[in-house]
Design an enzyme around this catalytic site. Structure first.
Site, PDB file in Angstrom:
ATOM      1  N   ASP A 153     -50.372 -39.426 -66.576  1.00 35.87           N
ATOM      2  CA  ASP A 153     -51.391 -39.675 -65.564  1.00 35.87           C
ATOM      3  C   ASP A 153     -52.684 -39.951 -66.326  1.00 35.87           C
ATOM      4  O   ASP A 153     -52.766 -39.771 -67.549  1.00 35.87           O
ATOM      5  CB  ASP A 153     -51.512 -38.471 -64.626  1.00 35.87           C
ATOM      6  CG  ASP A 153     -52.124 -38.818 -63.272  1.00 35.87           C
ATOM      7  OD1 ASP A 153     -52.681 -39.929 -63.119  1.00 35.87           O
ATOM      8  OD2 ASP A 153     -52.052 -37.986 -62.345  1.00 35.87           O
ATOM      9  N   HIS A 170     -57.889 -34.166 -60.647  1.00 39.54           N
ATOM     10  CA  HIS A 170     -58.990 -35.010 -61.121  1.00 39.54           C
ATOM     11  C   HIS A 170     -60.157 -34.149 -61.597  1.00 39.54           C
ATOM     12  O   HIS A 170     -60.945 -34.576 -62.447  1.00 39.54           O
ATOM     13  CB  HIS A 170     -59.485 -35.935 -60.008  1.00 39.54           C
ATOM     14  CG  HIS A 170     -58.494 -36.979 -59.608  1.00 39.54           C
ATOM     15  ND1 HIS A 170     -57.497 -36.743 -58.692  1.00 39.54           N
ATOM     16  CD2 HIS A 170     -58.343 -38.260 -60.002  1.00 39.54           C
ATOM     17  CE1 HIS A 170     -56.777 -37.843 -58.540  1.00 39.54           C
ATOM     18  NE2 HIS A 170     -57.268 -38.776 -59.325  1.00 39.54           N
TER      19      HIS A 170
END
Length: 335
Positions: free
Chosen positions: A249, A181
């Site tokens: 993702d 992230h």
């Protein structure tokens, strides 16, 4: 034939704005994904799901990350709160396969009651002692055998609940020691080692309807992150044998560089079927949409096959499933 744009989008709030409705109507994405910012009451969630599907004019799939533990967007009192997967697998020991199948069936039925019919699980990343904390207790175990057994049980539980499972993170995220992230993890292990462990965990799921890519670099194979690497996407297709619809993702994660549109274009050029963009920010979604193509050819066939795998729940008796789970003995012990 319904037009399907090669994207799954989030939305910003509890109900769609008129701008969002117009945008989704024009882009016609393959599906949507919800997060905690989109969750309030049961009635609100159902209304939001209705709004999303009305905007595109068909029964589009709506996904959520409902793994249990930290990554669980729906929370009590709306649904059951769960321990992290790694903790429950350890707690149930020899009975973990049955327990995780029942747990996943309950999770699936609970989310489906709100209109959410896709779950970004099972997670097939093989944990290590060094796996980054953002990922480790979301895993099912530290061996290929255990991850495969539990992953198949989770997949079956979700499908028994009428929910589409999404296997992740292809071709394996368990060696990552950074949070993708925020940063780009780099894996230096040999391909031979990866073949035996990380890649091997996904091979029994070659026929899964949907899969999600990983944002990390396998240095011995390609210097590009897997999501935007044609070499890695070919490996997922040809060596692992995954034949389902492959989504990225979240392309909003900082492991990838460039703007949202650049990331979307690079992912599609590499061979991903669908771009996942989660934060619901309209300027970014518009940049992604500018790079999108309509799902066609082999990608459209994979999309249609994934949608066709949606089924009605085997049972909708959540209380009975909770009772069955309560009878599963932790640690495989007996009275």
């Amino acid at each position: 034939m319904t037009r399907l744009g090669a994207a799954i989008f989030g939305c910003e709030g509890l109900r769609l704005t008129s701008e969002e409705k117009d945008f989704f109507s024009q882009v016609s994405p393959f599906g949507f994904i919800l997060f905690a910012r989109n969750i309030d009451t049961a009635e609100q969630i159902k209304a939001l799901c209705d709004d999303l599907r009305s905007a595109v004019g068909w029964d589009a799939p709506i996904f959520i990350d409902q793994e249990g533990g930290r990554v669980q967007r729906l929370r009590a009192p709306l649904v059951t709160d769960w321990l992290p997967p790694l903790d429950d697998v350890a707690r149930y020991g020899a009975n973990a396969v049955l327990a995780m199948r029942l747990r996943s069936q309950i999770i699936g039925l609970e989310q489906r009651a709100f209109g959410i019919d896709g779950n970004c699980a099972p997670m097939l990343d093989v944990a290590r002692a060094t796996t980054h904390p953002f990922l480790r207790n979301r895993c099912y175990g530290e061996s290929v055998e255990l991850v495969t057994q539990i992953g198949l049980a989770v997949q079956q539980g979700l499908m028994d609940a009428g929910v589409l499972p999404v296997i992740k993170h292809l071709p394996g995220h368990g060696l990552a020691q950074l949070d993708s992230h925020l940063e780009l993890p780099r894996i230096s292990d040999s391909k031979a080692s990866l073949d035996q462990v990380d890649f091997a965990a996904f091979k029994p799921f070659a026929n899964a309807p949907l899969g999600m890519s990983a944002h990390l670099v396998f240095e011995e194979i390609d210097p590009q992150p897997a999501t935007i690497s044609e070499t890695m996407i070919r490996l997922i297709r040809d060596e692992i044998g995954f034949g389902g619809l492959l989504m990225t993702d979240d392309i909003g994660m900082e492991a990838l560089s460039g703007g949202a549109g650049d990331r979307a274009r690079a992912s599609l050029d590499a061979g991903c079927d669908v771009v996942l963009h989660c934060n619901g920010k309209m300027p970014e979604m518009q940049a992604v949409a500018a790079e999108l193509t309509e799902l066609q050819g082999a990608a459209r066939k994979r999309a249609d096959q994934a949608l066709a795998s949606r089924q009605s729940p085997l049972s909708e008796d959540i209380a009975a499933l909770h009772d069955a789970l309560a009878e599963v003995t932790p640690l495989g012990t007996h009275d």
